[in-house]
Scaffold this motif. Sequence first.
Motif, short mmCIF file in Angstrom:
data_model
loop_
_atom_site.label_atom_id
_atom_site.label_comp_id
_atom_site.label_asym_id
_atom_site.label_seq_id
_atom_site.Cartn_x
_atom_site.Cartn_y
_atom_site.Cartn_z
N ALA A 1 34.94 54.00 26.30
CA ALA A 1 35.21 54.76 27.53
C ALA A 1 34.10 54.52 28.55
O ALA A 1 34.37 54.36 29.75
N ASP A 2 32.84 54.48 28.09
CA ASP A 2 31.72 54.21 29.00
C ASP A 2 31.86 52.84 29.65
O ASP A 2 31.64 52.68 30.85
N ALA A 3 32.21 51.84 28.85
CA ALA A 3 32.35 50.48 29.37
C ALA A 3 33.46 50.41 30.42
O ALA A 3 33.27 49.83 31.50
N VAL A 4 34.59 51.01 30.11
CA VAL A 4 35.72 50.99 31.06
C VAL A 4 35.34 51.75 32.33
O VAL A 4 35.57 51.29 33.45
N GLN A 5 34.71 52.91 32.17
CA GLN A 5 34.32 53.70 33.33
C GLN A 5 33.32 52.95 34.21
O GLN A 5 33.46 52.92 35.44
N GLU A 6 32.33 52.35 33.61
CA GLU A 6 31.35 51.58 34.39
C GLU A 6 32.00 50.40 35.10
O GLU A 6 31.67 50.10 36.25
N ALA A 7 32.91 49.74 34.41
CA ALA A 7 33.61 48.61 35.03
C ALA A 7 34.45 49.08 36.21
O ALA A 7 34.48 48.42 37.26
N LEU A 8 35.12 50.21 36.06
CA LEU A 8 35.93 50.74 37.15
C LEU A 8 35.06 51.16 38.34
O LEU A 8 35.43 50.92 39.50
N LEU A 9 33.92 51.75 38.05
CA LEU A 9 33.00 52.12 39.14
C LEU A 9 32.51 50.88 39.89
O LEU A 9 32.48 50.85 41.11
N ARG A 10 32.15 49.88 39.12
CA ARG A 10 31.68 48.63 39.73
C ARG A 10 32.80 47.99 40.55
O ARG A 10 32.58 47.51 41.66
N ALA A 11 34.01 48.00 40.00
CA ALA A 11 35.15 47.41 40.72
C ALA A 11 35.42 48.17 42.02
O ALA A 11 35.66 47.55 43.06
N TRP A 12 35.36 49.49 41.96
CA TRP A 12 35.62 50.27 43.18
C TRP A 12 34.57 49.98 44.24
O TRP A 12 34.88 49.83 45.41
N ARG A 13 33.31 49.88 43.82
CA ARG A 13 32.24 49.59 44.78
C ARG A 13 32.39 48.20 45.40
O ARG A 13 32.00 47.98 46.53
N LYS A 14 32.94 47.27 44.62
CA LYS A 14 33.06 45.87 45.07
C LYS A 14 34.47 45.49 45.49
O LYS A 14 34.75 44.31 45.68
N ILE A 15 35.37 46.46 45.63
CA ILE A 15 36.77 46.15 45.91
C ILE A 15 36.93 45.34 47.19
O ILE A 15 37.83 44.51 47.30
N SER A 16 36.06 45.53 48.14
CA SER A 16 36.18 44.78 49.39
C SER A 16 35.91 43.28 49.19
O SER A 16 36.27 42.46 50.03
N SER A 17 35.31 42.92 48.06
CA SER A 17 35.04 41.51 47.78
C SER A 17 36.21 40.80 47.10
O SER A 17 36.13 39.60 46.85
N LEU A 18 37.27 41.54 46.79
CA LEU A 18 38.46 40.95 46.16
C LEU A 18 39.13 40.00 47.15
O LEU A 18 39.67 40.41 48.16
N ARG A 19 39.05 38.70 46.86
CA ARG A 19 39.56 37.69 47.79
C ARG A 19 41.05 37.42 47.62
O ARG A 19 41.74 37.13 48.59
N GLN A 20 41.54 37.51 46.40
CA GLN A 20 42.94 37.20 46.13
C GLN A 20 43.59 38.41 45.46
O GLN A 20 43.50 38.58 44.24
N PRO A 21 44.24 39.25 46.24
CA PRO A 21 44.82 40.49 45.71
C PRO A 21 45.77 40.28 44.53
O PRO A 21 45.86 41.13 43.66
N GLN A 22 46.47 39.15 44.47
CA GLN A 22 47.41 38.92 43.38
C GLN A 22 46.70 38.79 42.03
O GLN A 22 47.32 38.89 40.99
N TYR A 23 45.39 38.61 42.05
CA TYR A 23 44.61 38.49 40.82
C TYR A 23 43.76 39.72 40.56
O TYR A 23 42.73 39.65 39.89
N PHE A 24 44.19 40.86 41.05
CA PHE A 24 43.44 42.11 40.86
C PHE A 24 43.15 42.36 39.39
O PHE A 24 42.01 42.64 39.01
N GLN A 25 44.17 42.29 38.54
CA GLN A 25 43.97 42.59 37.12
C GLN A 25 42.99 41.61 36.49
O GLN A 25 42.12 42.02 35.73
N THR A 26 43.11 40.34 36.79
CA THR A 26 42.19 39.34 36.25
C THR A 26 40.76 39.63 36.71
O THR A 26 39.81 39.55 35.92
N TRP A 27 40.61 39.97 37.96
CA TRP A 27 39.31 40.32 38.54
C TRP A 27 38.71 41.53 37.81
O TRP A 27 37.55 41.52 37.42
N LEU A 28 39.54 42.53 37.56
CA LEU A 28 39.09 43.74 36.88
C LEU A 28 38.74 43.47 35.42
O LEU A 28 37.73 43.97 34.91
N VAL A 29 39.52 42.65 34.75
CA VAL A 29 39.24 42.30 33.36
C VAL A 29 37.92 41.55 33.26
O VAL A 29 37.11 41.80 32.37
N ARG A 30 37.66 40.65 34.20
CA ARG A 30 36.40 39.91 34.19
C ARG A 30 35.21 40.86 34.37
O ARG A 30 34.18 40.73 33.71
#
Length: 178
Positions: free
Chosen positions: A55-84
């Motif tokens: 749960a900690d790992a997922v939560q930290e990843a989600l926080l990091r993703a939310w902070r960096k969401i503006s850097s998502l260049r290809q929206p169709q790869y959101f899930q891949t970006w989040l998994v990475r």
Amino acid sequence: MELVQTSVLMAEESPTLAQQAAQGDAAAFSVLVRRCEGLLFSIAASYFSQPGDRADAVQEALLRAWRKISSLRQPQYFQTWLVRILINECKSMRRRRQDLPLPDALPVYQESGPALDIRMALASLDRKTRLAATLYYFGQYSVSEISSLLRVPAGTVKSRLHRARIQLKEELKDYDER
């Protein structure tokens, strides 16, 4: 038929949701995260034996993703970006906390039936093989995408998937006889 149509609709609307999320729409981000939540926890289970660590790992990843969401260049790869992001976070947490044992198996689930049998069979796989199988079968990533996510050669992914198939076939051989 309805399931196929729903999947197509979800696939078509995901880039739009990801674009909205990239513009700071928290509701769109939340919808996208809920769609891949099961996959995220399955991946975290490949790295951590304790539910709290997952749960900690997922939560930290989600926080990091939310902070960096503006850097998502290809929206169709959101899930891949989040998994990475999650994979990087899991590796980072393991480095910071060297005392954590690697999970030998996934947790025992309280359900019964085919889902339990598959989870139990997955639990028998080693961490690297289990992660490749989870990404391929549950995340529906291609071999080349998994190769990129895990930063290993495609041949390595193929051999892990081959090993997973052999081991899963052996683990589930009695299932057909029931």
